[in-house]
Enzyme design. Structure first.
Site, PDB file in Angstrom:
ATOM      1  N   CYS A  19      98.094 -23.362 -32.200  1.00  0.00           N
ATOM      2  CA  CYS A  19      97.321 -22.535 -31.270  1.00  0.00           C
ATOM      3  C   CYS A  19      97.603 -22.964 -29.843  1.00  0.00           C
ATOM      4  CB  CYS A  19      95.830 -22.624 -31.556  1.00  0.00           C
ATOM      5  SG  CYS A  19      95.075 -24.132 -30.950  1.00  0.00           S
ATOM      6  N   CYS A  46      97.201 -26.512 -28.628  1.00  0.00           N
ATOM      7  CA  CYS A  46      98.248 -27.488 -28.942  1.00  0.00           C
ATOM      8  C   CYS A  46      99.175 -27.715 -27.756  1.00  0.00           C
ATOM      9  CB  CYS A  46      99.069 -27.009 -30.139  1.00  0.00           C
ATOM     10  SG  CYS A  46      98.124 -26.879 -31.666  1.00  0.00           S
ATOM     11  N   ASP A  66     126.065  -8.256  -1.129  1.00  0.00           N
ATOM     12  CA  ASP A  66     127.324  -8.708  -0.540  1.00  0.00           C
ATOM     13  C   ASP A  66     128.352  -7.593  -0.775  1.00  0.00           C
ATOM     14  OD1 ASP A  66     129.355 -10.488   0.467  1.00  0.00           O
ATOM     15  OD2 ASP A  66     129.966 -10.776  -1.617  1.00  0.00           O
ATOM     16  N   ASP A  90     128.484 -12.864  -5.195  1.00  0.00           N
ATOM     17  CA  ASP A  90     129.357 -13.479  -6.196  1.00  0.00           C
ATOM     18  C   ASP A  90     130.156 -14.653  -5.675  1.00  0.00           C
ATOM     19  OD1 ASP A  90     131.264 -12.157  -4.592  1.00  0.00           O
ATOM     20  OD2 ASP A  90     132.620 -12.010  -6.307  1.00  0.00           O
ATOM     21  N   ASP A 120     127.699 -16.918  -0.697  1.00  0.00           N
ATOM     22  CA  ASP A 120     126.439 -16.232  -0.975  1.00  0.00           C
ATOM     23  C   ASP A 120     125.355 -17.188  -1.461  1.00  0.00           C
ATOM     24  OD1 ASP A 120     127.513 -13.653  -0.416  1.00  0.00           O
ATOM     25  OD2 ASP A 120     128.461 -13.632  -2.386  1.00  0.00           O
TER      26      ASP A 120
END
Length: 748
Positions: A24, A27, A437, A636, A640
């Site tokens: 539960c 826990c 970008d 990418d 960046d």
């Protein structure tokens, strides 16, 4: 004397534990407390949905296992890419065990319940009653031991550790029902006649329902980790390596860096590497979501887990074990599944104090009914307090958030969206502004031939001469020209007296004629007129394309080839879709303004910031955030990374630089901006699903507990049967898990 250098401190280890005995939400706090107390443990993240704990720190695993054992839990260290069939087998065994325990409890409880209603059994006060009910008491005790032993053992261990959880509630509820009923057998004459009732059937049926609910939850929860198991199952167990000129099959764990590996048609690629000999088409769908096979030639990279469709090839292993792209994806998916979005914190806080509060409320209910309830007051007090204990189990509350996160992150991974940080799962759907970008994000990321204008001969003639000249060049523009020629299967001529002129172009002699191929400066320096091409050159430059002129002294300029980093085929559609959602789109790039504006116009972007430095990109995002925008950054490249880190949600293109991916919250493995809209939609659906789960769990407890305590009795004479409370508690968890699993099929 050489200067002393400091060795950078190694990053703390990450250990993943499988925790047995978590039943539960209570826990979660117990496991976190136990592990945090172990020396060298820096942080703990518990995933109730898959019963695991991720520990950051250099702690001894054995000490962690001992700490968990003292708190009432068993644990094992999970290493490497676990065998998914083993995990499935364990889940199946647990499911069968719980179903068997439910069946045994039902086999006793249901006949007792039916017989009690139909008057099959002797009265407690009759001559045969004491003997019959004593035997029933022993049978019930045996059922409690078999079907509920794990609850009692867990409750006792937690009691000794000063903690409580669902086991505590179940043990108190069913144990007290058995104890009360057994006492009634011998002391029924001292109790009011209406209180002299046995509740053996309640103990048995409650355990039947709870075990059944746990079994169904285990089966449903197993589906949520299907994505992880599928990813783990992608990696083959063996690889065919070439050692001392001999090909041999070896275990995947023994493949070393730099080894040559053979892959045949229909085989999965065992480790990451670079293709050195042969060519093929690779199915990368499971990793990138890309349905079409990808052509691979010498020099191209291949990833572990992808499927070789046709052709045989050799490649050199560059990343093995936990360093492969597949292993990193699995690691990132698990990290995200372990994460707790902000929406989960309220549930965690409530769960931490829930069980002690319920025990106190149960005791209060008992006292109120005993003091003020109608006769038999003791019977009513017992039944209502036991019902409160049973119905209040917070399983659904503990599952509400992690189960939805698990399903969503797994679903995303299967569609080529890697969610690295759980917080992004909540934030991505709220984005109001997206910064893109240019190079590699909106555009393909490498130059290609965009247009050919021929003034002497046809297009193929111009391209053949240009490619023949560029065959000896290493310039990026040369690669674009040569690729275009290869695509048209043009046979190149031999260029003699080749010369590269830095910053201008190349020259060479073909079939006795000297040609120049380069920019306008190179051509005019040879005394060749370019006035007739000025309009074309200006127009191409305005479109962000680079005009490259092919010329000879006679007849002058033969043609112009326009080279450009073209936008991706789906970028314009993706941006249009985002704009329709009301999202503000900006393109921020370090490229020149003319090129940037031309690409932006083609992609349908109206706001452009050009010639911006990497730090400048982060400043632009900070400026937008100060305006109240919730900003997503898509990029990418290495430049960046600062902007990705600054954004509310950093989104990296999967083909990009490792540092960009490491800085991102979400990675689009396929590299398509269309996946961005899918990620945003998945975020919205997940948050909505979590809210549904939390609302259902809260309403269930808010309504269920007062009804169980007898709130409706003074008004309508209605009391909740403890057995129905057990069934409702079990079904609430199954409902939450089933609702979360809907995310697997929702349209993105």
């Amino acid at each position: 004397m050489s200067a002393m250098t400091e060795t950078p401190a190694a990053s703390p280890a990450e250990i993943r534990l499988s925790v047995l005995g978590m039943r539960c939400a209570g826990c979660i706090a117990a496991v976190e407390t136990a592990l945090t107390g172990v020396p060298q443990v820096q942080s703990v993240s518990v995933n109730f949905a898959d019963h695991s704990a991720t520990v950051i720190g250099d702690a001894d695993p054995e000490l962690m296992k001992q700490a968990l054992k003292s708190a009432g839990y068993d644990a094992a260290v999970m290493e490497g890419l676990e065998d998914p069939s083993l995990e499935q087998a364990q889940e199946e065994a647990r499911y069968r065990d719980l179903m068997q325990k439910a069946a045994v409890a039902a086999a006793l409880g249901l006949p007792l319940m039916l017989g009690g209603h139909l008057g099959w059994f002797p009265e407690m006060a009759s001559a045969d009653g004491a003997s019959f009910w004593s035997k029933v008491s022993l049978l019930t005790l045996a059922v409690l031991y078999y079907s509920g032993g794990h609850f009692y053992a867990g409750a006792w261990k937690l009691f000794r550790a000063g903690q409580a959880n669902m086991d505590t509630l179940i043990a108190l509820g069913t144990g007290s029902a058995w104890f009360y009923s057994t006492i009634v057998i011998d002391f029924h004459r001292q109790l009011p006649s209406l209180s002299a009732h046995a509740y053996f059937e309640a103990s048995a049926v409650i355990l039947a329902f709870i075990n059944l609910g746990n079994a169904l939850e285990t089966r449903a929860r197993g589906k949520t980790s299907a994505a992880i198991r599928a990813l783990i199952g992608l990696q083959p167990k063996t690889a065919r390596v070439v050692r001392d000129g001999i090909e041999q099959d070896v275990a995947i764990e023994t493949v070393g860096l730099g080894e040559t590996v053979r892959v045949r048609p229909g085989e999965k690629i065992p480790v990451d590497g670079v293709l050195t000999e042969g060519h093929s088409s690779i199915d990368e769908a499971m990793l990138t979501g890309e349905a079409m096979p990808v052509e691979k030639n010498a020099g191209d990279s291949v990833a572990a887990g992808t499927l070789n469709k046709q052709g045989t090839f050799l490649f050199t292993a560059t990343r093995i074990g936990r360093d492969t792209a597949l292993a990193q994806i699995i690691h990132s998916v698990r990290q995200a599944q372990n994460a707790k979005p902000a929406i989960a914190r309220l549930a965690d806080k409530i769960s931490a104090v829930f069980v002690p509060a319920v025990v106190a409320l149960s005791a209060f209910t008992f006292l109120v009914w005993w003091a003020f309830g109608p006769e038999p007051a003791l019977g009513y007090a017992f039944v209502t307090s036991m019902t409160v204990l049973v119905i209040a189990c917070p399983c659904a509350l503990g599952l509400a958030t992690p189960i939805s996160v698990m399903v969503a992150v797994g679903r995303a991974a299967q569609t080529g969206i890697l969610i690295r940080k759980g917080e992004a799962l909540q934030s991505a759907g709220k984005l109001t502004c997206i910064v893109l970008d240019k190079t590699g994000t909106v555009t393909v990321g490498k130059p290609g031939v965009a247009d050919i204008q021929a003034f002497s001969g046809d297009h193929q003639h111009i391209l053949r001469l240009a490619a023949s000249l560029e065959a000896g060049s290493e310039h990026p523009l040369a690669a674009a020209i040569l690729t275009a020629a290869q695509e048209q299967n043009l046979e190149l001529a031999k260029a003699r007296r080749f010369q590269a002129i830095a910053g201008q172009g190349v020259t060479g002699v073909i079939d006795g004629v000297q040609y120049w191929f380069g920019n306008e400066t190179l051509i005019t320096a040879q005394g060749i007129a370019t006035e007739a091409q000025q309009t074309l050159i200006t127009d191409l430059a305005a479109r962000g394309q680079t005009p490259v002129l092919l010329a000879a002294v006679e007849p002058g300029v033969l043609g112009v080839i326009a080279v450009a980093d073209a936008i991706k085929p789906d970028s314009a559609l993706a941006i249009q879709n985002l704009r329709q959602l009301g999202v503000r789109i900006l393109m921020v790039t370090g490229d020149h303004a003319v090129t940037a504006k031309a690409i932006a116009a083609e992609a349908g972007i109206s706001e452009v910031r050009a010639q911006i430095s990497p730090q400048g990109k982060a400043e632009v995002i900070k400026e937008l955030q100060q305006q109240g925008e919730i900003v997503g950054m898509v990029g990418d490249g290495i430049n960046d990374a600062p902007a990705l880190a600054q954004a509310n949600v950093g989104i990296a293109i999967g083909a990009g630089a490792d540092v960009a991916i490491e800085s991102a919250d979400i990675v689009l493995l396929q590299g398509s901006l269309l996946k961005l809209q899918e990620a945003m939609r998945l975020s919205q659906l997940t948050v909505q699903n979590i809210k549904q789960n939390l609302l259902g769990a809260f309403i269930y407890n808010v309504i269920g507990i007062p009804v169980a305590a007898g709130l409706l009795y003074p008004l309508f004479g209605v009391l909740l049967n403890p057995m129905l409370a057990g069934a409702a508690m079990a079904m609430s968890s199954v409902t939450v898990v089933s609702n979360a699993n809907r995310l697997r099929w929702m349209k993105l």
